[in-house]
Design a protein around this motif. Structure first.
Motif, short mmCIF file in Angstrom:
data_model
loop_
_atom_site.label_atom_id
_atom_site.label_comp_id
_atom_site.label_asym_id
_atom_site.label_seq_id
_atom_site.Cartn_x
_atom_site.Cartn_y
_atom_site.Cartn_z
N PHE A 19 -17.09 44.66 27.55
CA PHE A 19 -16.89 45.21 28.91
C PHE A 19 -17.95 46.27 29.07
O PHE A 19 -17.79 47.39 28.58
CB PHE A 19 -15.53 45.87 29.04
N PRO A 43 -2.83 45.93 16.33
CA PRO A 43 -2.45 47.16 17.03
C PRO A 43 -2.82 47.10 18.50
O PRO A 43 -3.69 46.31 18.91
CB PRO A 43 -3.23 48.24 16.30
N GLY A 45 -4.48 47.44 21.83
CA GLY A 45 -5.88 47.64 22.19
C GLY A 45 -6.87 46.96 21.28
O GLY A 45 -8.07 47.20 21.41
N CYS A 46 -6.41 46.08 20.40
CA CYS A 46 -7.35 45.47 19.48
C CYS A 46 -8.02 44.25 20.09
O CYS A 46 -8.91 43.67 19.48
CB CYS A 46 -6.66 45.09 18.17
N GLY A 47 -7.59 43.82 21.25
CA GLY A 47 -8.29 42.72 21.91
C GLY A 47 -7.50 41.42 21.96
O GLY A 47 -8.07 40.37 22.22
N GLU A 165 2.74 38.52 24.79
CA GLU A 165 3.95 39.33 24.63
C GLU A 165 5.05 38.91 25.58
O GLU A 165 5.52 39.70 26.40
CB GLU A 165 3.64 40.81 24.86
N HIS A 198 4.31 41.82 19.38
CA HIS A 198 4.34 43.02 18.54
C HIS A 198 5.48 42.94 17.58
O HIS A 198 5.62 43.78 16.71
CB HIS A 198 4.55 44.25 19.41
N LEU E 132 -9.53 57.40 25.02
CA LEU E 132 -9.36 56.71 26.30
C LEU E 132 -9.28 57.67 27.47
O LEU E 132 -9.17 57.25 28.61
CB LEU E 132 -8.08 55.87 26.27
N ARG E 135 -11.02 56.94 30.72
CA ARG E 135 -10.96 55.61 31.33
C ARG E 135 -9.93 55.57 32.45
O ARG E 135 -9.02 56.37 32.50
CB ARG E 135 -10.55 54.57 30.30
N SER E 138 -7.07 50.58 34.75
CA SER E 138 -7.42 49.16 34.77
C SER E 138 -8.25 48.76 33.56
O SER E 138 -8.37 47.58 33.27
CB SER E 138 -8.15 48.81 36.06
N ALA E 139 -8.83 49.71 32.87
CA ALA E 139 -9.63 49.37 31.69
C ALA E 139 -8.85 49.59 30.40
O ALA E 139 -9.43 49.80 29.36
CB ALA E 139 -10.92 50.18 31.68
N LEU E 140 -7.53 49.57 30.49
CA LEU E 140 -6.72 49.79 29.30
C LEU E 140 -5.93 48.52 28.98
O LEU E 140 -5.62 47.73 29.86
CB LEU E 140 -5.72 50.93 29.54
N GLY E 142 -2.38 46.66 27.64
CA GLY E 142 -0.99 46.91 27.99
C GLY E 142 -0.39 48.07 27.21
O GLY E 142 0.23 48.97 27.77
N ASN E 169 5.84 47.68 24.64
CA ASN E 169 4.59 46.94 24.50
C ASN E 169 3.75 47.38 23.32
O ASN E 169 2.57 47.09 23.26
CB ASN E 169 3.77 47.06 25.79
#
Ligand SMILES: Nc1ncnc2c1ncn2[C@@H]1O[C@H](COP(=O)(O)OP(=O)(O)OP(=O)(O)O)[C@@H](O)[C@H]1O
Ligand SMILES: Nc1ncnc2c1ncn2[C@@H]1O[C@H](COP(=O)(O)OP(=O)(O)OP(=O)(O)O)[C@@H](O)[C@H]1O
Ligand SMILES: [Mg+2]
Ligand SMILES: [Mg+2]
Lengths: 368, 309, 388, 297, 368
Positions: A19, A43, A45-47, A165, A198, E132, E135, E138-140, E142, E169
């Protein structure tokens, strides 16, 4: 890692995605066999969501290719990939009733009316949303919305399901019911599923293989039991299991058998299965043992390794109780049945079988 | 580890097989682009044709206009009509063209636009998020009000303004503009705000923000596109307004549209089409600039990712 | 003293004419604050009326003299000018007398007439007739007779613009010309509906039908576009008021050589005395009231009258002025005026309401070739019956 | 226990009420007051100045006996349907095209919007020229060799109202497009993703998902267009002055003409009361359904 | 239900709420003591979020009263109630960066700049969202959004926190970390917390008391252990615990001791603690026993009640394995350690202590 799959259902090759300046996925490779159930764990935010989005064709990848059913779909439209997807944010069509939400894709695809009705009825039954069919999403609770989102994927007759999820907002009861339903569904449809969760129980019970991700890279891809019992590195070891694995820092001393030494404790590793020979050299290392593999009281005596200790904290968790103690000067937790009455300060005996432990290089964190 | 390299090898073998890889290519001449830009350009031509005629005409002299083809480019380009429209055309005795009313127009437009948008957006916000009893009734009245021809209201408003004692003042005019802008703008804002996720509003209330805090800090920044639309509506409406500007003020504060009207609308006497065109384009420039500048605020998908569900 | 004067004279010639008033007024030590509002009376009048009723009146304002301001006077918002009129002996100098009559309500004078505009002109393009190979007609009947020839030459015989007042005005002109002055007065002054529905007026409608047929190919809206058709020889002629002359002049055409003007359509050489007048709202400020008086006098001053009317292209309201500079057509008009062959114009005779209804009728009549003469005449009679 | 009483309703949402005072005043004093005033005077024979000289329903009687009024109503209906349908459709399509992440979006947007900035007094004239059979488009096409080509919508009584709509669309769709664009920009990206995965073609996504989501925007647009239609005046005056004949007359022009040209306020008021009455009959029930009742529109 | 609390921090009295015709909450009563941590548990759609919204003042209630800190706040504005809230749908302000999102409430309240910075830094550290902060939502991912949502409540200094599934989550590791953090925070701040969750471990470890809801009604409000061990009705019994409690339908036969009888089995209930005397009368009833309270093999022999059975299904779940068998013709599951090797069809012996069972009236479903 398992040998390359002959004809993978989904095959991801050297996938990278950025991004802007943020690189989220890095030359990622993943082969999913026909009919396999792969769970992505990792974890926050790992993609994981990003990876699903790439597979679905919703994000333009920066590099690499994606094959679905042997077809290179890197540049295909999402609808031509034969996938169904549940979004983490649900993405329900707000102005349509639940029923319309479920049926819309089918109607567009020209599925006959009675077939649609049948599929919806089935999904509604599985998901227990029958009474909600005529409501709009705004009049649903969080969990209800999530179920509708799952339903929207379920009614589609596709080869590959992507679930992001799907059960996170449901209560335990419903979750376990749906887990079973999804498993059954998978058995029946024999389609490929890639599933982000998760919940480790979900991961363990559903997955044929689990991919543990971290920072956009797959750390380990293996059968649940292997991942659980033979994690390839300390991250995977620590990430799976709740309560988490205990780690004790110390020194590996070469010999026959090699011995793990930490402040006042030495654990003979005769029964430990090393990953190749190189691991046996003396070096600083971390010894990992899961709380449920630590025996206590009478049972401890039967174990290859035992030690004396005192109870530090007792943490009841419903069905069991977590007990915190010390070993080699470092904190250690183990699980006992809820009715065992232990108090802070009680002197106890604990023990375990080193064969069930994991040993990691202190520097590289990878399994020895 | 051996397995990993094995898999990598297998991957290497397969990737040798050609096939698309990397980002989806963007063909400049794809079917989609041809269709998209084709349509846009064709439509743009339809929109530009009258402008072309206006510009061409404004650059011709009157004799050429009398004889010639409206589409033909000027044989002899003259900027005189522009100069005349801007600084020489007469309003009665004052021959200083559109420039005369320009600052008046600015002085009328700026406060009127600000006030009308401020009032209407607050109304819309109150109606969408803080519903109180009876609010809907007033709102419906307002909407019906949007359909009343302005002319019908001239006399009643004269009476009202006379009674409050602000007839003929700039304040009076600003209020009149706010009143007539209110129905449409309120509707605009109300509907926009009510399509915003309610949870945001709730979160802000829990965060301790009050009526105004939420409006200023949460709602306002999230609704830039609709503010742009409101600005477009109001700037155009008020800048081009003639009737109110002239009925509710005095000659020394007449807006430039009065001059435009004078240039264009003389019934008896010569019609200088070239000057008319130039004057119209000149008058339209200010709203045009506003459109272009404020257009940047059409931010994409502002609410995206705010809410789950 | 500053005095704001509102009016709707904004085109080049008109503004120049107004400037004459302003110059004369400024010369008296006062100051003319110009409040021009363009458009026809329809645009300007609501503004003026709002200003007056809104309690923020101007010092003086233009209206078409006649019945437009009647009610403002009755509401007591206008200033009585009788004293000034007596002092200036207006009753003697203003000519024709009917002009002042329209300013008089209940025996008091409320306005200052400043000019006379007449409608009764047929403007002909000499070039067009030359092209068609027929002589330039001398009256309406010859003109109608020449129409087929014109048409054959690809020329529109009669240009009538699309705006409703043009059609209605053309009919009124035909009524006075074909029907005669008496008929005109009988219909519009006495409002004799029976007469209006009768055979004499049917003749006028017949003429109007000719006009309608001759005009059917006119594809323009504005009157000056129609005039332009005549100027360029694309049309044979146009029935239009004396203001059309300005267009010919601007286009560099000379009366008699390039174009011909026939007052009263060459049938009945009369002139209708429409025109403009100034009214003075009642002001509280004594200084301004004083200035109003000065202005009223200035407007009727012989010199101002000449200067103004020459620029405006209209005729002065005083008989005692010298107009050597006037052109051909204007002189024709002056001569008729001097003969006293005048009739009041519809502005003075009919309420705006009836005027408007008439406009609606005739614009429809001219546009709809399938509207029968009988139907049109019947509706005309109805309007006259309800007219006031 | 006394504290459990609902507090005085007057003070709940006090801020909102205070903030709404301008709206309430406008609604009551200007719109209700002004309308009542208008209706009252429509029963009088007011001429230049409003005067309370009652004549019953004479004005209405005359109104409905006037051919021009009847033509006006008919024209309004035709014009209304055309401009409603086309400006919604065209406006939305343009907005959708602009929403495709295209280049030069700003330029295109400004091009589509600029007519809105220009006063119709003159642009009406330009359209009159363009549509003039003698020197407009028809002439150009004929000069190109297609001699039977005929396009004179402003000069043909039977189609003039359609001709007027051409320019109306030219002027008005830009604004509609902007409104739609603003609405499109408010839609969550994930919805698009979901629709893409569901395999819903672009146009169906717009038609069945996005447009219904933009319902409030459409309602706003609808009201703006409808109000514009009912009040249409300049457009007609500038292009045809209601002509040829009375073929393109509209009610607002009738009102205006009779109030200010004919100086017959009573008649003008009667006509505007009729216009308002029809608006009220259509709008009020609809508005209550739309805005009343439910918690959120 | 516990006795009325002397000075409750939050007190809800006879609260009802309808959405049009749908009645979501029905004359609900709930007292939360000062500094107490109450968890709301219940199936999806039972009205938990609605209840939180009512407490926060975000929904206009239909009937009843709400007191916070002894003050009747039924008609107060949310901001005047001294509450902080985490929304199930996050409700982050999309146009603000994470940092702005966090600081918004504080800036509104006029907290000094450096104080704001300090609190944000602390929240960012706890929630691991430091990188973060600049940021936009929208760039995060879940989970990252959810953490920001939690952070927004954490930074506020209020008496009552309302959390709506704040951890749903997040991955297990982060979840357990945050669970600890929340617990610590609660200890430190001593503020009142009302917390909705689906996760039973969360509920059990965090709660001082748990309120189990169903269809807008609180079924049981008690300490976690009580709820777990002595559920007041079959719904509560079945809802808590994973894997779920086993239910066996049968007949209660009066006597001394009373006996539970089902197809071929009879369990003497001498050790069972009845709820009052009335329960002892003979009637159809349901016998409930949790999987972890069933012993197996050697251990079973020591139990007051034992029976023979065969293994039907074996379900490995990572740390343990779930075994399905039959008792009295009805399905029964129990948990064994993961390393016990059992096969379908194996004959086994199971046993349990009836004192740990729960007995429910078959008709009313309430505890006997
Ligand atoms: N606006 C509404 N109109 C009608 N019914 C509604 C509305 N909002 C919620 N409901 C219903 O009210 C019930 C309670 O909703 P609530 O959101 O409180 O559930 P919840 O307990 O939070 O569930 P979850 O755990 O799934 O979030 C649900 O059955 C829901 O369908
Ligand atoms: N539009 C964006 N711009 C920049 N960074 C982004 C954007 N979208 C996501 N990211 C970042 O990419 C990373 C991966 O996001 P992703 O949503 O795939 O995480 P995830 O594994 O699904 O996490 P979670 O379990 O919390 O949902 C995150 O660190 C996120 O902050
Ligand atoms: Mg995710
Ligand atoms: Mg909820």
């Amino acid at each position: 890692m398992a040998a390359a799959i002959a004809s993978p259902s989904v095959s991801i090759q050297d996938l990278s995605l950025n991004f802007g300046a943020v690189s989220v996925l890095q030359t990622l490779n993943l082969d999913v066999a026909e009919g396999e159930f792969v769970v992505l764990l990792g974890p926050s935010g790992c993609g994981k969501s990003t990876l699903l989005n790439c597979i679905a064709g919703l994000l333009d990848i920066s590099e690499g290719r994606i094959f679905i059913k042997g077809k290179n779909v890197t540049w295909e439209e999402p609808k031509d990939r034969g996938i169904g997807m549940v979004f983490q944010s649900y993405a329900l069509y707000p102005q349509m009733t639940v029923e319309k939400n479920l049926s819309f894709g089918l109607r567009v695809a020209g599925v006959p009316k009675d077939e649609i009705a049948k599929r919806i009825a089935r999904a509604a039954e599985i998901l227990q949303i029958g009474p909600l069919l005529q409501r709009k999403p705004s009049a649903l609770s969080g969990g209800q919305r999530q179920r509708v989102a799952i339903g929207r994927a379920l009614v589609r007759d596709v080869d590959v399901f992507l679930f992001d999820e799907p059960l996170s907002n449901l209560d335990a009861k419903l979750r376990s019911e749906l887990r079973v339903e999804i498993k059954l569904l998978h058995r029946k449809l024999e389609n490929t599923m890639i599933y982000v969760t998760h919940d480790q129980i979900e991961a363990m019970t559903l997955a044929d293989r689990i991919a543990v991700m971290r920072g956009g890279v797959i750390q380990q891809l293996d059968a649940p039991q292997t991942i659980y019992n033979r994690p390839v590195n300390r991250f995977v070891a620590g990430f799976l299991g709740s309560p988490a694995m205990n780690f004790i820092k110390g020194q590996l001393e070469a010999g026959d058998p090699p011995v793990f030494k930490a402040d006042g404790v030495s654990v003979p590793l005769g029964r430990y299965q090393f990953d190749g020979e190189g691991g046996r050299a003396a070096k600083p290392c971390v010894f990992g043992i899961r709380p449920e593999h630590i025996a206590f009281g009478e049972a401890a005596k039967a174990m290859p390794f035992t030690a004396e200790s005192t109870v530090e904290i007792v943490d009841p968790m419903g069905s069991d109780t977590l007990v915190w103690t010390k070993l080699g000067g470092q904190i250690l937790s183990f699980r006992v049945e809820a009715d065992k009455t232990l108090r802070n300060g009680d002197a106890i005996r604990i023990g375990f079988d080193p064969a069930r432990a994991s040993l990691f290089d202190a520097e590289t964190d990878s399994r020895l | 580890m051996a397995d990993v390299s094995l898999a990598a090898e297998a991957a290497a073998v397969r990737s040798a097989a050609s096939g698309p890889s990397g980002p989806r290519p963007r063909h400049v001449l794809s079917r989609r682009n041809i269709f998209l830009y084709g349509t846009l350009i064709v439509v743009a031509l339809y929109y530009l044709l009258p402008l072309y005629v206006m510009i061409v005409t404004s650059l011709k002299g009157m004799p050429e206009i009398r004889l010639g083809n409206i589409f033909s480019p000027p044989v002899e380009i003259t900027f005189e009509p522009w100069v005349k429209a801007w600084s020489q055309a007469c309003t009665g005795l004052n021959c200083d063209g559109l420039s005369r009313g320009f600052w008046n127009s600015v002085r009328i437009t700026v406060p009127s636009v600000l006030l009308s948008i401020a009032i209407a957006s607050v109304n819309g916000y109150a109606l969408a998020n803080w519903r109180f009893k009876g609010a809907d009734t007033f709102f419906v009245i307002l909407i019906v009000g949007a359909f009343i021809p302005y002319q019908v209201m001239i006399y009643p408003i004269v009476i009202i303004l006379r009674e409050i004692g602000i007839y003929g003042t700039l304040t009076g005019l600003v209020i009149v503009h706010s009143i007539f802008g209110m129905p449409i703008l309120t509707l605009l804002f109300r509907n926009y705000f009510s399509s915003m996720p309610e949870e945001l509003f709730r979160a802000a209330r829990v965060d301790g923000a009050g009526f105004w805090g939420i409006y200023l800090r949460i709602m306002l920044p999230m609704s830039l596109p609709i503010f742009v639309v409101a600005i477009i509506l109001q700037v155009t409406g008020i800048w081009n307004d003639f009737l109110f500007g002239v009925v509710y003020t005095r000659p020394d504060t007449y807006p430039m549209t009065v001059q435009l009207n004078n240039i264009v609308n003389s019934v008896q006497g010569v019609k200088e089409y070239n000057v008319n065109m130039a004057a119209t384009i000149l008058t339209g420039l200010v709203p045009l600039i506003v459109y272009f500048v404020s257009g940047k605020l059409f931010v994409r998908g502002i609410a995206a990712g705010a809410v789950k569900g | 003293t500053d005095l704001e004067v509102t009016h709707w004279w904004t085109s080049g010639g008109e503004a120049a004419a107004v400037a004459e008033f302003a110059k004369a007024f400024d010369a008296t030590g006062n100051h003319w604050v110009d409040g021009a509002i363009a458009g026809s009376g329809g645009t300007a009048r609501p503004i003026m009326i709002s200003r007056i009723t809104g309690g923020d009146p101007m010092g003086a304002t233009q209206f078409n003299h006649g019945r437009q301001a009647e009610e403002l006077v009755q509401a007591g918002l206008m200033r009585d000018l009788t004293d000034i009129a007596t002092k200036g002996k207006w009753t003697e100098v203003v000519r024709p007398k009917s002009l002042l009559d329209s300013c008089t309500i209940d025996g008091k004078i409320y306005c200052v007439p400043v000019n006379i505009h007449s409608w009764q002109w047929l403007w002909l393009s000499n070039e067009a007739f030359q092209k068609a190979g027929v002589p330039v007609p001398k009256n309406w009947d010859e003109f109608v007779a020449a129409a087929p020839a014109l048409e054959k030459a690809g020329i529109i015989p009669l240009a009538v613009g699309g705006q409703p007042w043009q059609a209605s005005g053309a009919f009124d002109v035909l009524l006075a010309a074909v029907g005669g002055s008496d008929a005109f007065l009988k219909v519009y002054k006495e409002k004799d509906a029976k007469f209006a529905g009768g055979p004499e007026i049917a003749k006028v409608f017949k003429a109007a039908d000719d006009a309608r047929k001759m005009a059917k190919n006119t594809n323009v809206q504005d009157w000056n576009q129609a005039t332009n058709l005549v100027i360029t020889g694309k049309a044979g002629g146009q029935i239009m008021g004396d203001w059309a002359q300005g267009e010919f002049q601007v286009a560099g055409k000379t009366a008699g050589k390039d174009y011909t003007c026939l007052p009263g359509l060459g049938l009945n050489e009369v002139i209708a005395t429409g025109g403009d007048a100034f009214y003075f709202p009642l002001l509280k400020d004594a200084d301004k009231s004083k200035a109003q008086e000065v202005l009223a006098e200035t407007l009727l001053d012989p010199k101002t009258q000449v200067a103004f009317n020459l620029k405006k292209g209209s005729l002065p309201v005083r008989g005692d002025v010298d107009l050597n500079a006037a052109n051909d057509c204007m002189k024709k008009g002056l001569a008729i005026l001097a003969k006293g062959a005048v009739i009041p114009w519809t502005d003075q005779l009919l309420s705006q309401d009836s005027q408007k209804q008439k406009e609606d009728l005739f614009s429809e009549f001219f546009a709809k070739s399938d509207m029968t003469l009988e139907e049109a005449q019947k509706r005309f009679a109805d309007i006259i019956a309800s007219a006031d | 226990m006394s504290k459990s009483e609902r507090p005085n309703q007057l003070f709940r949402n006090l801020n909102a009420k205070v903030a709404s005072i301008p709206m309430i005043l406008t609604a009551l004093v200007v719109f209700v007051g002004g309308t009542a005033w208008t209706v009252l005077y429509s029963f009088t024979n007011s001429k230049l100045l409003p005067r309370l000289n009652f004549v019953g329903i004479d004005q209405y009687y005359r109104l409905w006996a006037t051919p021009r009024w009847l033509v006006s109503i008919e024209n309004l209906l035709i014009y209304g349907v055309i401009s409603l349908v086309f400006s919604l459709v065209v406006g939305f399509i343009l907005a959708a095209l602009l929403d495709q992440k295209i280049r030069f979006e700003d330029t295109f947007r400004t091009i589509f919007l600029y007519p809105f900035a220009l006063s119709f007094i003159v642009t009406g004239l330009v359209w009159q020229w363009l549509l003039n059979p003698d020197f407009g488009i028809q002439r150009v096409v004929r000069d190109l060799g297609w001699t039977s080509f005929s396009f004179d919508p402003l000069y043909n009584s039977s189609i003039v109202i359609y001709g007027i709509s051409i320019a109306a669309l030219w002027q008005g769709t830009g604004l509609i497009m902007c409104l739609m664009l603003a609405g499109l920009r408010g839609i969550d990206e994930d919805i698009w993703k979901a629709a893409r995965v569901d395999g819903i073609p672009m146009w169906k996504t717009y038609l069945f998902i996005v447009i219904p989501m933009m319902r409030p925007v459409f309602i706003t647009t609808l009201v703006i267009i409808a109000a514009g239609i009912v009040k249409v005046y300049d457009l007609v005056v500038a292009q045809t002055s209601g002509g040829p004949g009375i073929a393109s007359e509209v009610p607002a022009k009738y009102v205006y003409d009779y109030m200010f040209f004919a100086q017959n306020l009573g008649q003008g008021f009667a006509a505007s009361t009729m216009m308002l009455l029809s608006v009220v009959i259509v709008i009020v029930p609809w508005a209550y359904l739309e805005f009343g009742g439910k918690k959120r529109g």
